[in-house]
Write a protein that holds these residues in place. Structure first.
Motif, PDB file in Angstrom:
ATOM      1  N   LYS A 239       0.810  -1.211   0.000  1.00  0.00           N
ATOM      2  CA  LYS A 239       0.000   0.000   0.000  1.00  0.00           C
ATOM      3  C   LYS A 239       0.850   1.270   0.000  1.00  0.00           C
ATOM      4  O   LYS A 239       0.351   2.348  -0.292  1.00  0.00           O
ATOM      5  CB  LYS A 239      -0.922  -0.002   1.216  1.00  0.00           C
ATOM      6  N   ALA A 240       2.120   1.130   0.365  1.00  0.00           N
ATOM      7  CA  ALA A 240       2.991   2.293   0.398  1.00  0.00           C
ATOM      8  C   ALA A 240       3.163   2.865  -1.001  1.00  0.00           C
ATOM      9  O   ALA A 240       3.222   2.139  -1.989  1.00  0.00           O
ATOM     10  CB  ALA A 240       4.349   1.916   0.976  1.00  0.00           C
ATOM     11  N   GLU A 241       3.249   4.162  -1.079  1.00  0.00           N
ATOM     12  CA  GLU A 241       3.432   4.805  -2.379  1.00  0.00           C
ATOM     13  C   GLU A 241       4.769   4.381  -2.981  1.00  0.00           C
ATOM     14  O   GLU A 241       5.811   4.483  -2.337  1.00  0.00           O
ATOM     15  CB  GLU A 241       3.398   6.318  -2.227  1.00  0.00           C
ATOM     16  N   ALA A 242       4.735   3.861  -4.176  1.00  0.00           N
ATOM     17  CA  ALA A 242       5.951   3.381  -4.818  1.00  0.00           C
ATOM     18  C   ALA A 242       5.956   3.812  -6.283  1.00  0.00           C
ATOM     19  O   ALA A 242       4.927   3.839  -6.944  1.00  0.00           O
ATOM     20  CB  ALA A 242       6.034   1.863  -4.732  1.00  0.00           C
ATOM     21  N   LYS A 243       7.149   4.142  -6.767  1.00  0.00           N
ATOM     22  CA  LYS A 243       7.292   4.509  -8.166  1.00  0.00           C
ATOM     23  C   LYS A 243       7.239   3.257  -9.036  1.00  0.00           C
ATOM     24  O   LYS A 243       7.675   2.192  -8.629  1.00  0.00           O
ATOM     25  CB  LYS A 243       8.608   5.235  -8.387  1.00  0.00           C
ATOM     26  N   ALA A 244       6.720   3.392 -10.229  1.00  0.00           N
ATOM     27  CA  ALA A 244       6.732   2.294 -11.185  1.00  0.00           C
ATOM     28  C   ALA A 244       8.178   1.971 -11.535  1.00  0.00           C
ATOM     29  O   ALA A 244       9.060   2.832 -11.489  1.00  0.00           O
ATOM     30  CB  ALA A 244       5.950   2.664 -12.429  1.00  0.00           C
ATOM     31  N   ALA A 245       8.425   0.715 -11.880  1.00  0.00           N
ATOM     32  CA  ALA A 245       9.790   0.283 -12.191  1.00  0.00           C
ATOM     33  C   ALA A 245      10.432   1.170 -13.253  1.00  0.00           C
ATOM     34  O   ALA A 245      11.598   1.555 -13.135  1.00  0.00           O
ATOM     35  CB  ALA A 245       9.777  -1.175 -12.645  1.00  0.00           C
ATOM     36  N   LYS A 246       9.679   1.511 -14.285  1.00  0.00           N
ATOM     37  CA  LYS A 246      10.259   2.311 -15.373  1.00  0.00           C
ATOM     38  C   LYS A 246      10.641   3.709 -14.911  1.00  0.00           C
ATOM     39  O   LYS A 246      11.546   4.331 -15.471  1.00  0.00           O
ATOM     40  CB  LYS A 246       9.290   2.385 -16.549  1.00  0.00           C
ATOM     41  N   ASP A 247       9.970   4.202 -13.860  1.00  0.00           N
ATOM     42  CA  ASP A 247      10.282   5.540 -13.357  1.00  0.00           C
ATOM     43  C   ASP A 247      11.533   5.546 -12.486  1.00  0.00           C
ATOM     44  O   ASP A 247      12.053   6.618 -12.153  1.00  0.00           O
ATOM     45  CB  ASP A 247       9.099   6.089 -12.555  1.00  0.00           C
ATOM     46  N   VAL A 248      12.007   4.363 -12.094  1.00  0.00           N
ATOM     47  CA  VAL A 248      13.227   4.255 -11.297  1.00  0.00           C
ATOM     48  C   VAL A 248      14.415   3.946 -12.192  1.00  0.00           C
ATOM     49  O   VAL A 248      15.552   3.871 -11.741  1.00  0.00           O
ATOM     50  CB  VAL A 248      13.073   3.167 -10.209  1.00  0.00           C
ATOM     51  N   GLY A 249      14.150   3.747 -13.494  1.00  0.00           N
ATOM     52  CA  GLY A 249      15.221   3.492 -14.445  1.00  0.00           C
ATOM     53  C   GLY A 249      15.265   2.080 -14.988  1.00  0.00           C
ATOM     54  O   GLY A 249      16.118   1.755 -15.823  1.00  0.00           O
ATOM     55  N   TYR A 250      14.354   1.214 -14.528  1.00  0.00           N
ATOM     56  CA  TYR A 250      14.309  -0.159 -15.034  1.00  0.00           C
ATOM     57  C   TYR A 250      13.657  -0.193 -16.411  1.00  0.00           C
ATOM     58  O   TYR A 250      12.800   0.644 -16.720  1.00  0.00           O
ATOM     59  CB  TYR A 250      13.472  -1.046 -14.107  1.00  0.00           C
ATOM     60  N   PRO A 251      14.012  -1.176 -17.244  1.00  0.00           N
ATOM     61  CA  PRO A 251      13.249  -1.372 -18.478  1.00  0.00           C
ATOM     62  C   PRO A 251      11.821  -1.782 -18.114  1.00  0.00           C
ATOM     63  O   PRO A 251      11.592  -2.426 -17.088  1.00  0.00           O
ATOM     64  CB  PRO A 251      14.001  -2.512 -19.185  1.00  0.00           C
ATOM     65  N   THR A 253       9.739  -4.075 -18.403  1.00  0.00           N
ATOM     66  CA  THR A 253       9.624  -5.487 -18.753  1.00  0.00           C
ATOM     67  C   THR A 253       9.407  -6.313 -17.492  1.00  0.00           C
ATOM     68  O   THR A 253       9.509  -5.799 -16.372  1.00  0.00           O
ATOM     69  CB  THR A 253      10.909  -5.985 -19.439  1.00  0.00           C
ATOM     70  N   ALA A 254       9.150  -7.593 -17.673  1.00  0.00           N
ATOM     71  CA  ALA A 254       8.972  -8.486 -16.526  1.00  0.00           C
ATOM     72  C   ALA A 254      10.219  -8.503 -15.655  1.00  0.00           C
ATOM     73  O   ALA A 254      10.139  -8.515 -14.422  1.00  0.00           O
ATOM     74  CB  ALA A 254       8.629  -9.893 -17.013  1.00  0.00           C
ATOM     75  N   LEU A 255      11.398  -8.518 -16.285  1.00  0.00           N
ATOM     76  CA  LEU A 255      12.644  -8.522 -15.518  1.00  0.00           C
ATOM     77  C   LEU A 255      12.783  -7.242 -14.704  1.00  0.00           C
ATOM     78  O   LEU A 255      13.129  -7.273 -13.516  1.00  0.00           O
ATOM     79  CB  LEU A 255      13.838  -8.681 -16.453  1.00  0.00           C
ATOM     80  N   GLY A 256      12.529  -6.100 -15.326  1.00  0.00           N
ATOM     81  CA  GLY A 256      12.624  -4.835 -14.617  1.00  0.00           C
ATOM     82  C   GLY A 256      11.675  -4.773 -13.435  1.00  0.00           C
ATOM     83  O   GLY A 256      12.045  -4.343 -12.335  1.00  0.00           O
ATOM     84  N   ASN A 257      10.436  -5.202 -13.641  1.00  0.00           N
ATOM     85  CA  ASN A 257       9.455  -5.183 -12.563  1.00  0.00           C
ATOM     86  C   ASN A 257       9.855  -6.113 -11.424  1.00  0.00           C
ATOM     87  O   ASN A 257       9.695  -5.775 -10.244  1.00  0.00           O
ATOM     88  CB  ASN A 257       8.077  -5.584 -13.098  1.00  0.00           C
ATOM     89  N   ALA A 258      10.379  -7.284 -11.773  1.00  0.00           N
ATOM     90  CA  ALA A 258      10.760  -8.251 -10.744  1.00  0.00           C
ATOM     91  C   ALA A 258      11.916  -7.738  -9.895  1.00  0.00           C
ATOM     92  O   ALA A 258      11.881  -7.792  -8.660  1.00  0.00           O
ATOM     93  CB  ALA A 258      11.124  -9.589 -11.394  1.00  0.00           C
ATOM     94  N   LEU A 259      12.965  -7.217 -10.536  1.00  0.00           N
ATOM     95  CA  LEU A 259      14.108  -6.716  -9.774  1.00  0.00           C
ATOM     96  C   LEU A 259      13.732  -5.480  -8.961  1.00  0.00           C
ATOM     97  O   LEU A 259      14.269  -5.260  -7.863  1.00  0.00           O
ATOM     98  CB  LEU A 259      15.276  -6.420 -10.704  1.00  0.00           C
ATOM     99  N   HIS A 260      12.828  -4.674  -9.464  1.00  0.00           N
ATOM    100  CA  HIS A 260      12.337  -3.523  -8.699  1.00  0.00           C
ATOM    101  C   HIS A 260      11.674  -3.999  -7.402  1.00  0.00           C
ATOM    102  O   HIS A 260      11.909  -3.438  -6.322  1.00  0.00           O
ATOM    103  CB  HIS A 260      11.353  -2.736  -9.554  1.00  0.00           C
ATOM    104  N   ASP A 261      10.851  -5.039  -7.501  1.00  0.00           N
ATOM    105  CA  ASP A 261      10.193  -5.568  -6.305  1.00  0.00           C
ATOM    106  C   ASP A 261      11.205  -6.180  -5.335  1.00  0.00           C
ATOM    107  O   ASP A 261      11.081  -6.040  -4.121  1.00  0.00           O
ATOM    108  CB  ASP A 261       9.136  -6.604  -6.693  1.00  0.00           C
ATOM    109  N   VAL A 262      12.204  -6.885  -5.873  1.00  0.00           N
ATOM    110  CA  VAL A 262      13.226  -7.455  -4.994  1.00  0.00           C
ATOM    111  C   VAL A 262      13.954  -6.334  -4.243  1.00  0.00           C
ATOM    112  O   VAL A 262      14.197  -6.424  -3.037  1.00  0.00           O
ATOM    113  CB  VAL A 262      14.229  -8.304  -5.789  1.00  0.00           C
TER     114      VAL A 262
END
Length: 417
Positions: A239-251, A253-262
């Motif tokens: 629920k915490a406010e979090a930036k989308a993976a692409k806004d943090v510099g990740y591609p 993609t599924a890989l970018g989203n997964a590593l962002h969550d990790v």
């Protein structure tokens, strides 16, 4: 899984005894869904180190990523798909990086990223299934059927909190097979109760569970207890406010989203000890491409962008207690084939990212001369278990890997200080 899927009755919005029994029958609530190929094992005390295993499924060609420019056998074997010295980013007198890996050049230069070359496993095979199964079981010549990550969790005592439960389409890698507690998810945002936490407050679930489990054995209580514990711990982070993976510099993609969550989980200090993330599409039998475009270029660029963003998001403090390593079931053959690709091979490279790494390319380079090859393949002079053992001991805090890799005596690699 929705309420419709569970009981066939969309009007069922509450927590009934029947609903709880149905969920218990399938193994819990949400403790095993899929995180775009990522699986997370929680439960260690907060503040401990984390190993992230990025599985490059399909047979990664390490010779294209970390190129042995100083070995004449490389260019001779790959006249059409080679990366030349003028195109590569020089690391030392022998090795250079593929130009598509530009996002991580600085990480190699400052020692945040390094590699071990000519890595293999015992009894190599060119079968994807057999090679990955053996790598993730990591117990050749034994009858063990558990995975090495499961045994790692067992070696550090009771990691607590999260049972090894799977629901719906979730699947864990073979390295996590076994009795110790694990957790899997599609994404942080996707961790929720199957019939809707917003409709049924967590407190009501816990109350219903307490009634259901009155007098029950610990084994019967464990799946639902762990599932509710997982939701309780993950809900604030989701629920915490979090930036989308692409806004943090990740591609994006599924890989970018997964590593962002990790990265978010590591920063939240939830006690993450081991995370696994899958990144496939490396089986390049045809049309591997050129140094400036094509299949390999695109794959390496996406991976490098994701790794650079992961390092940036963790920052100095997060990286200091994290090591990410890549593992693939095998490398590719030295010689290119007639279709502009590479067939299944043996020796490979392991990329490493994180804190406490020793700068440079490690491992004993066997050479690419005809007498040094193993049936046309780069020889594996460093067993991948030695690399994993070193990271487990120096970053994760495992005292001994004797029971994790039975019958194997790990050798010093010199990757982690």
């Amino acid at each position: 899984m929705t309420a419709d899927d569970m009981c066939g009755c969309p009007e069922n919005r509450g927590v009934s005894r029947r609903t709880l029994f149905r969920m218990a029958a399938v193994g819990g609530l949400t403790t095993a869904t899929t995180l775009s190929g990522a699986t997370l094992a929680f439960g260690a005390p907060a503040g401990t180190g984390t190993l992230v295993v990025l599985s490059l499924r399909g047979g990664f060609d390490g010779l294209s990523a970390v190129i042995p420019l100083g070995d004449a056998g490389y260019a001779k074997a790959r006249p059409n798909i080679q990366v030349t010295a003028s195109q590569a980013h020089k690391v030392d007198s022998m090795f250079g990086l593929h130009p598509a890996m530009e996002p991580v050049f600085k990480l190699f230069e400052n020692g945040t990223m390094s590699a071990v070359h000519a890595v293999g496993q015992a009894d190599p095979t060119r079968s994807h299934f057999e090679a990955m199964e053996e790598m993730e079981r990591a117990a050749p010549d034994s009858n063990l059927r558990t995975g090495w990550i499961d045994r790692t969790l067992g070696s550090i005592g009771d990691p607590g909190g999260f049972a090894g439960t799977q629901v719906g389409s979730g699947s864990m890698p073979d390295s996590m097979i076994g009795p110790n507690a694990k957790f899997a998810m599609n994404s942080i945002a996707g961790v929720k109760l199957s019939v809707g936490e917003d409709l049924v407050p967590l407190a009501r679930w816990r109350s219903a569970m307490k009634t259901l489990h009155t007098g029950a054995s610990p084994d019967l209580k464990a799946p639902l207890t762990n599932a509710l514990g997982a939701v309780g711990k993950m809900a604030p982070l989701a629920k915490a406010e979090a930036k989308a993976a692409k806004d943090v510099g990740y591609p994006d993609t599924a890989l970018g989203n997964a590593l962002h969550d990790v990265a978010r989980l590591i920063k939240a200090d939830l006690g993450l000890r081991v995370a696994t993330v899958d990144y496939g599409n490396w089986d390049m039998h045809v049309n591997l491409g050129r140094a400036d475009a094509g299949w390999m270029f695109n794959q390496l660029k996406e991976m490098s962008q994701a790794l650079a963003a992961f390092a940036a998001e963790l920052g100095t403090d997060g990286l200091a207690r994290t090591n990410l390593i890549t593992l693939s079931e095998f490398g590719r053959r030295l010689e290119e084939n007639g279709s502009g690709g590479l067939d299944h091979g043996h020796g490979n490279v392991v990329l490493a990212l994180g804190g406490g790494l020793k700068k440079g390319i490690h491992g004993r380079w066997p050479g690419l001369g005809a007498s040094a090859l193993v049936d046309g393949d780069l020889a594996g002079t460093t067993d991948y278990r030695s690399i994993v053992s070193e990271v487990l001991k120096k970053r994760v805090g495992v005292d001994s890997t004797t029971d994790i890799f039975p019958g194997y005596k790990a050798r010093a690699v010199g990757l982690v200080s």
